[in-house]
Write an enzyme that holds these catalytic residues in place. Structure first.
Site, PDB file in Angstrom:
ATOM      1  CD  GLU A 130      -2.663  -1.494   0.026  1.00  0.00           C
ATOM      2  OE1 GLU A 130      -2.964  -0.552  -0.721  1.00  0.00           O
ATOM      3  OE2 GLU A 130      -2.953  -2.682  -0.230  1.00  0.00           O
ATOM      4  CG  HIS A 133      -1.321   1.102  -4.258  1.00  0.00           C
ATOM      5  ND1 HIS A 133      -1.572   1.112  -5.603  1.00  0.00           N
ATOM      6  CD2 HIS A 133      -1.651  -0.146  -3.826  1.00  0.00           C
ATOM      7  CE1 HIS A 133      -2.036  -0.078  -5.967  1.00  0.00           C
ATOM      8  NE2 HIS A 133      -2.091  -0.867  -4.910  1.00  0.00           N
TER       9      HIS A 133
HETATM   10 ZN   LIG Z   1      -2.617  -2.840  -4.772  1.00  0.00          ZN
END
Ligand SMILES: [Zn+2]
Length: 159
Positions: A130, A133
């Site tokens: 994450e 991201h």
């Molecule tokens: Zn992802």
């Protein structure tokens, strides 16, 4: 509210994400993100995946539920861990990715409480995924050119 998830190829997944300051809208976004993540059976979801370019992601696995705001990975272990990862923005793609087995992280939760803690194994993996991201990085970026091309062909079929 369940929101649509942006798929690979959307420019918002590659943009720089901005730091969040305390505001009431954040709680609404977080609640919608949890609804969306559980609906699509994910174990993590980052704000850019729902089109918000802000430093926010959530983790939800078993009975663990974590909201992560303005995170920083302070320290990475030398030891690696390899697992097959998927991503809601890359449907039906599962690839072996090398991550760090444990990490020391700093972040704020939805109550704006500061946390500094060490995460291990699956939580360490999800956090790193994450965290990528919100830095505009996707798991496909870790793969060899050959593998990437193969996957891109598969992904093109989505459009
Ligand atoms: Zn992802």
């Amino acid at each position: 509210m369940i929101l649509p998830i942006l798929l690979y190829g959307n420019k918002k997944l590659r943009k720089k994400n901005i730091k969040i300051y305390n505001n009431k809208n954040i709680i609404k976004i977080i609640n919608n993100m949890f609804d969306t993540m559980y609906f699509y059976k994910g174990i993590g979801l980052a704000a850019p995946q729902i089109g918000k370019n802000i430093n926010l992601f959530i983790i939800g696995i078993k009975n663990i539920k974590i909201t992560v705001i303005n995170p920083k990975i302070i320290k990475y272990s030398k030891k690696n861990i390899i697992s097959k990862e998927g991503c809601l923005s890359l449907p039906n793609i599962y690839e072996k990715i090398v991550r760090k087995e444990n990490i020391l992280v700093k972040y704020y939760d939805y109550k704006w409480k500061k946390h500094i803690k060490k995460l291990y194994n699956i939580l360490s993996i999800i956090f790193q995924h994450e965290y990528d991201h919100i830095n505009g990085k996707l798991l496909i970026d870790y793969l060899s050119k050959k593998k990437k091309n193969k996957i891109k062909k598969k992904l093109n079929l989505l459009y």
